[in-house]
Write a protein that holds these residues in place. Structure first.
Motif, short mmCIF file in Angstrom:
data_model
loop_
_atom_site.label_atom_id
_atom_site.label_comp_id
_atom_site.label_asym_id
_atom_site.label_seq_id
_atom_site.Cartn_x
_atom_site.Cartn_y
_atom_site.Cartn_z
N SER A 1 0.83 -1.21 0.00
CA SER A 1 0.00 0.00 0.00
C SER A 1 0.86 1.26 0.00
O SER A 1 0.44 2.30 -0.50
CB SER A 1 -0.95 0.00 1.19
N LEU A 2 2.08 1.18 0.56
CA LEU A 2 2.98 2.34 0.57
C LEU A 2 3.78 2.48 -0.71
O LEU A 2 4.41 3.49 -0.93
CB LEU A 2 3.96 2.22 1.75
N ARG A 3 3.73 1.46 -1.54
CA ARG A 3 4.51 1.46 -2.78
C ARG A 3 4.01 2.55 -3.72
O ARG A 3 2.81 2.81 -3.83
CB ARG A 3 4.37 0.10 -3.44
N CYS A 4 4.93 3.17 -4.39
CA CYS A 4 4.59 4.29 -5.27
C CYS A 4 5.12 4.00 -6.66
O CYS A 4 6.33 3.88 -6.86
CB CYS A 4 5.20 5.57 -4.71
N ASP A 5 4.25 3.92 -7.64
CA ASP A 5 4.65 3.66 -9.02
C ASP A 5 4.36 4.87 -9.91
O ASP A 5 3.70 4.77 -10.93
CB ASP A 5 3.91 2.43 -9.57
N LEU A 6 4.85 6.02 -9.48
CA LEU A 6 4.62 7.24 -10.24
C LEU A 6 5.63 7.36 -11.37
O LEU A 6 6.79 6.98 -11.23
CB LEU A 6 4.74 8.46 -9.32
N ASP B 1 6.58 10.28 -12.62
CA ASP B 1 7.38 11.47 -12.35
C ASP B 1 8.44 11.14 -11.30
O ASP B 1 8.10 10.81 -10.17
CB ASP B 1 6.46 12.58 -11.86
N PRO B 2 9.72 11.23 -11.64
CA PRO B 2 10.77 10.89 -10.67
C PRO B 2 10.77 11.78 -9.43
O PRO B 2 11.06 11.33 -8.34
CB PRO B 2 12.07 11.08 -11.44
N ARG B 3 10.40 13.05 -9.61
CA ARG B 3 10.39 13.96 -8.46
C ARG B 3 9.30 13.58 -7.47
O ARG B 3 9.51 13.56 -6.26
CB ARG B 3 10.18 15.39 -8.96
N ALA B 4 8.11 13.24 -7.98
CA ALA B 4 7.02 12.83 -7.10
C ALA B 4 7.34 11.51 -6.41
O ALA B 4 7.03 11.33 -5.23
CB ALA B 4 5.73 12.72 -7.90
N ALA B 5 7.96 10.59 -7.13
CA ALA B 5 8.34 9.31 -6.52
C ALA B 5 9.38 9.53 -5.43
O ALA B 5 9.31 8.91 -4.37
CB ALA B 5 8.89 8.37 -7.59
N PHE B 6 10.34 10.43 -5.65
CA PHE B 6 11.35 10.71 -4.64
C PHE B 6 10.74 11.32 -3.40
O PHE B 6 11.07 10.93 -2.28
CB PHE B 6 12.42 11.65 -5.21
N THR B 7 9.84 12.29 -3.58
CA THR B 7 9.23 12.93 -2.41
C THR B 7 8.37 11.93 -1.64
O THR B 7 8.32 11.98 -0.41
CB THR B 7 8.40 14.16 -2.80
N ARG C 1 8.89 8.64 -1.43
CA ARG C 1 9.82 7.77 -0.71
C ARG C 1 10.45 8.49 0.47
O ARG C 1 10.67 7.90 1.52
CB ARG C 1 10.90 7.25 -1.65
N LEU C 2 10.74 9.78 0.31
CA LEU C 2 11.32 10.56 1.39
C LEU C 2 10.34 10.68 2.55
O LEU C 2 10.71 10.51 3.72
CB LEU C 2 11.71 11.95 0.89
N ARG C 3 9.07 10.95 2.25
CA ARG C 3 8.06 11.04 3.32
C ARG C 3 7.87 9.72 4.04
O ARG C 3 7.77 9.68 5.27
CB ARG C 3 6.72 11.49 2.72
#
Length: 43
Positions: free
Chosen positions: A10-15, A17-23, A25-27
């Motif tokens: 559920s926390l996995r992010c498959d965006l 946009d690399p910037r959105a994916a980085f933010t 993962r950072l959060r």
């Protein structure tokens, strides 16, 4: 253990946009670090 895998999915992010994916993962990383810190202080 299945609940942990479900939570990780559920926390996995498959965006795309690399910037959105980085933010994202950072959060998530900061939230996990804060949880570990709180749990270590409670002991």
């Amino acid at each position: 253990m299945n609940e942990l895998f479900r939570l990780a999915r559920s926390l996995r992010c498959d965006l795309a946009d690399p910037r959105a994916a980085f933010t994202h993962r950072l959060r998530v990383g900061l939230a996990v670090a804060a949880l570990i810190l709180i749990l270590s202080l409670l002991r």
